[in-house]
Design a protein around this motif. Structure first.
Motif, PDB file in Angstrom:
ATOM      1  N   LEU A 159     -12.352   2.412   9.078  1.00 27.08           N
ATOM      2  CA  LEU A 159     -11.406   2.255  10.183  1.00 27.08           C
ATOM      3  C   LEU A 159     -11.861   3.060  11.393  1.00 27.08           C
ATOM      4  CD1 LEU A 159      -8.104   2.439   8.133  1.00 27.08           C
ATOM      5  CD2 LEU A 159      -9.069   0.431   9.236  1.00 27.08           C
ATOM      6  N   PRO A 160     -11.488   2.616  12.578  1.00 32.98           N
ATOM      7  CA  PRO A 160     -11.880   3.327  13.797  1.00 32.98           C
ATOM      8  C   PRO A 160     -11.171   4.666  13.918  1.00 32.98           C
ATOM      9  CG  PRO A 160     -10.320   1.598  14.319  1.00 32.98           C
ATOM     10  CD  PRO A 160     -10.661   1.445  12.853  1.00 32.98           C
ATOM     11  N   GLU A 161     -11.687   5.498  14.808  1.00 30.63           N
ATOM     12  CA  GLU A 161     -11.107   6.821  15.031  1.00 30.63           C
ATOM     13  C   GLU A 161      -9.613   6.747  15.339  1.00 30.63           C
ATOM     14  OE1 GLU A 161     -12.421   9.978  14.762  1.00 30.63           O
ATOM     15  OE2 GLU A 161     -14.058   8.904  13.813  1.00 30.63           O
ATOM     16  N   ARG A 162      -9.178   5.683  16.006  1.00 28.39           N
ATOM     17  CA  ARG A 162      -7.763   5.547  16.362  1.00 28.39           C
ATOM     18  C   ARG A 162      -6.871   5.597  15.112  1.00 28.39           C
ATOM     19  NH1 ARG A 162      -4.588   0.608  19.070  1.00 28.39           N
ATOM     20  NH2 ARG A 162      -2.665   1.726  19.394  1.00 28.39           N
ATOM     21  N   ALA A 163      -7.361   5.084  13.994  1.00 30.91           N
ATOM     22  CA  ALA A 163      -6.581   5.114  12.756  1.00 30.91           C
ATOM     23  C   ALA A 163      -6.387   6.539  12.267  1.00 30.91           C
ATOM     24  CB  ALA A 163      -7.259   4.272  11.679  1.00 30.91           C
ATOM     25  N   ALA A 199      -6.541   2.400   2.611  1.00 34.26           N
ATOM     26  CA  ALA A 199      -6.651   1.159   3.387  1.00 34.26           C
ATOM     27  C   ALA A 199      -8.114   0.786   3.568  1.00 34.26           C
ATOM     28  CB  ALA A 199      -5.959   1.312   4.740  1.00 34.26           C
ATOM     29  N   GLU A 200      -8.972   1.766   3.829  1.00 37.90           N
ATOM     30  CA  GLU A 200     -10.404   1.511   3.971  1.00 37.90           C
ATOM     31  C   GLU A 200     -10.982   0.957   2.670  1.00 37.90           C
ATOM     32  OE1 GLU A 200     -11.952   4.650   7.323  1.00 37.90           O
ATOM     33  OE2 GLU A 200     -11.833   5.373   5.253  1.00 37.90           O
ATOM     34  N   GLN A 201     -10.619   1.555   1.552  1.00 41.60           N
ATOM     35  CA  GLN A 201     -11.136   1.099   0.260  1.00 41.60           C
ATOM     36  C   GLN A 201     -10.633  -0.300  -0.060  1.00 41.60           C
ATOM     37  OE1 GLN A 201      -9.861   4.292  -2.298  1.00 41.60           O
ATOM     38  NE2 GLN A 201     -11.713   5.479  -1.935  1.00 41.60           N
ATOM     39  N   GLU A 202      -9.366  -0.552   0.188  1.00 41.16           N
ATOM     40  CA  GLU A 202      -8.793  -1.856  -0.128  1.00 41.16           C
ATOM     41  C   GLU A 202      -9.394  -2.966   0.723  1.00 41.16           C
ATOM     42  OE1 GLU A 202      -4.445  -3.923  -0.399  1.00 41.16           O
ATOM     43  OE2 GLU A 202      -4.753  -1.925  -1.212  1.00 41.16           O
ATOM     44  N   ASP A 254     -12.498 -15.076  12.667  1.00 41.18           N
ATOM     45  CA  ASP A 254     -11.946 -16.179  11.881  1.00 41.18           C
ATOM     46  C   ASP A 254     -11.357 -15.731  10.557  1.00 41.18           C
ATOM     47  OD1 ASP A 254     -12.764 -17.863  13.874  1.00 41.18           O
ATOM     48  OD2 ASP A 254     -14.645 -18.395  12.875  1.00 41.18           O
ATOM     49  N   THR A 255     -11.643 -14.509  10.147  1.00 46.57           N
ATOM     50  CA  THR A 255     -11.159 -14.005   8.866  1.00 46.57           C
ATOM     51  C   THR A 255      -9.811 -13.320   9.048  1.00 46.57           C
ATOM     52  OG1 THR A 255     -13.443 -13.591   8.217  1.00 46.57           O
ATOM     53  CG2 THR A 255     -11.728 -12.513   6.905  1.00 46.57           C
ATOM     54  N   PRO A 256      -8.783 -13.738   8.302  1.00 46.98           N
ATOM     55  CA  PRO A 256      -7.481 -13.073   8.452  1.00 46.98           C
ATOM     56  C   PRO A 256      -7.542 -11.629   7.986  1.00 46.98           C
ATOM     57  CG  PRO A 256      -7.375 -14.852   6.816  1.00 46.98           C
ATOM     58  CD  PRO A 256      -8.771 -14.807   7.337  1.00 46.98           C
ATOM     59  N   SER A 257      -6.761 -10.803   8.636  1.00 49.19           N
ATOM     60  CA  SER A 257      -6.695  -9.392   8.294  1.00 49.19           C
ATOM     61  C   SER A 257      -6.118  -9.196   6.900  1.00 49.19           C
ATOM     62  CB  SER A 257      -5.813  -8.668   9.322  1.00 49.19           C
ATOM     63  OG  SER A 257      -5.507  -7.390   8.867  1.00 49.19           O
ATOM     64  N   LEU A 263       0.833  -1.204   0.000  1.00 48.14           N
ATOM     65  CA  LEU A 263       0.000   0.000   0.000  1.00 48.14           C
ATOM     66  C   LEU A 263       0.870   1.257   0.000  1.00 48.14           C
ATOM     67  CD1 LEU A 263      -2.998   0.852   0.124  1.00 48.14           C
ATOM     68  CD2 LEU A 263      -2.799   0.815   2.609  1.00 48.14           C
ATOM     69  N   LEU A 264       1.916   1.279   0.824  1.00 50.95           N
ATOM     70  CA  LEU A 264       2.830   2.424   0.853  1.00 50.95           C
ATOM     71  C   LEU A 264       3.553   2.582  -0.485  1.00 50.95           C
ATOM     72  CD1 LEU A 264       4.273   2.018   4.436  1.00 50.95           C
ATOM     73  CD2 LEU A 264       2.861   3.908   3.624  1.00 50.95           C
ATOM     74  N   ASN A 265       3.923   1.464  -1.081  1.00 52.06           N
ATOM     75  CA  ASN A 265       4.598   1.525  -2.373  1.00 52.06           C
ATOM     76  C   ASN A 265       3.654   2.015  -3.465  1.00 52.06           C
ATOM     77  OD1 ASN A 265       5.207  -0.170  -5.107  1.00 52.06           O
ATOM     78  ND2 ASN A 265       7.072   0.624  -4.146  1.00 52.06           N
ATOM     79  N   ASP A 266       2.443   1.489  -3.496  1.00 50.15           N
ATOM     80  CA  ASP A 266       1.475   1.880  -4.527  1.00 50.15           C
ATOM     81  C   ASP A 266       1.098   3.357  -4.429  1.00 50.15           C
ATOM     82  OD1 ASP A 266       1.486  -0.731  -5.414  1.00 50.15           O
ATOM     83  OD2 ASP A 266      -0.494  -1.227  -4.583  1.00 50.15           O
ATOM     84  N   LEU A 267       0.899   3.832  -3.205  1.00 49.15           N
ATOM     85  CA  LEU A 267       0.460   5.218  -3.020  1.00 49.15           C
ATOM     86  C   LEU A 267       1.582   6.238  -3.180  1.00 49.15           C
ATOM     87  CD1 LEU A 267      -1.877   4.906   0.078  1.00 49.15           C
ATOM     88  CD2 LEU A 267      -2.549   5.529  -2.238  1.00 49.15           C
ATOM     89  N   PHE A 268       2.739   5.909  -2.608  1.00 50.62           N
ATOM     90  CA  PHE A 268       3.790   6.919  -2.487  1.00 50.62           C
ATOM     91  C   PHE A 268       5.099   6.535  -3.170  1.00 50.62           C
ATOM     92  CE2 PHE A 268       1.167   7.010   1.450  1.00 50.62           C
ATOM     93  CZ  PHE A 268       0.462   8.168   1.151  1.00 50.62           C
ATOM     94  N   ARG A 269       5.108   5.397  -3.851  1.00 51.71           N
ATOM     95  CA  ARG A 269       6.310   4.917  -4.569  1.00 51.71           C
ATOM     96  C   ARG A 269       7.524   4.812  -3.644  1.00 51.71           C
ATOM     97  NH1 ARG A 269       3.094   2.855  -7.531  1.00 51.71           N
ATOM     98  NH2 ARG A 269       2.268   3.932  -9.322  1.00 51.71           N
ATOM     99  N   ILE A 270       7.279   4.292  -2.442  1.00 55.26           N
ATOM    100  CA  ILE A 270       8.352   4.088  -1.470  1.00 55.26           C
ATOM    101  C   ILE A 270       8.766   2.624  -1.557  1.00 55.26           C
ATOM    102  CG2 ILE A 270       8.975   4.120   0.967  1.00 55.26           C
ATOM    103  CD1 ILE A 270       6.758   6.275   1.296  1.00 55.26           C
ATOM    104  N   THR A 271      10.030   2.390  -1.809  1.00 51.24           N
ATOM    105  CA  THR A 271      10.512   1.018  -1.962  1.00 51.24           C
ATOM    106  C   THR A 271      10.613   0.323  -0.610  1.00 51.24           C
ATOM    107  OG1 THR A 271      12.802   1.791  -1.896  1.00 51.24           O
ATOM    108  CG2 THR A 271      11.783   1.536  -4.078  1.00 51.24           C
ATOM    109  N   ALA A 272      10.442  -0.982  -0.639  1.00 54.92           N
ATOM    110  CA  ALA A 272      10.411  -1.793   0.582  1.00 54.92           C
ATOM    111  C   ALA A 272      11.692  -1.677   1.396  1.00 54.92           C
ATOM    112  CB  ALA A 272      10.129  -3.249   0.229  1.00 54.92           C
TER     113      ALA A 272
END
Length: 95
Positions: A56-60, A48-51, A87-90, A13-22
């Motif tokens: 997301l909660p206010e904490r995000a 992240a919400e769209q994907e 039971d569903t993985p994040s 997500l960081l790479n797609d949005l901001f072109r930051i390499t791993a």
């Protein structure tokens, strides 16, 4: 001891949005280290919400440029199972 790994989906997500390499993304890196401001963080939260198909909660919304990537990944990942069921993985967890 090995350094903790950031969730792959979060890295992508960081790479797609901001072109930051791993290789620049470590758990202790802050958004500020990457040159990201509060507006960029809002873009990250919205993406992240769209994907994941959730609201997301206010904490995000509390992410700041000084937030470490491991903290941000934990906040975002924690929101996903609570809305999809235990039971569903994040969608933001490592694959």
């Amino acid at each position: 001891m090995d350094q903790p790994v950031l969730p792959q989906q979060f890295v992508r997500l960081l790479n797609d949005l901001f072109r930051i390499t791993a290789d620049r993304l470590t758990p202790s890196t802050t958004f500020e280290d990457l040159g990201l401001d509060s507006l960029a963080l809002m873009e990250l939260v919205v993406s992240a919400e769209q994907e994941c198909g959730l609201v997301l909660p206010e904490r995000a919304m509390d992410l700041t440029p000084g937030t470490r990537l491991d903290e941000a990944a934990r906040v975002l990942s924690a929101a996903v199972p609570s809305q999809q069921g235990a039971d569903t993985p994040s969608a933001l967890e490592a694959s």
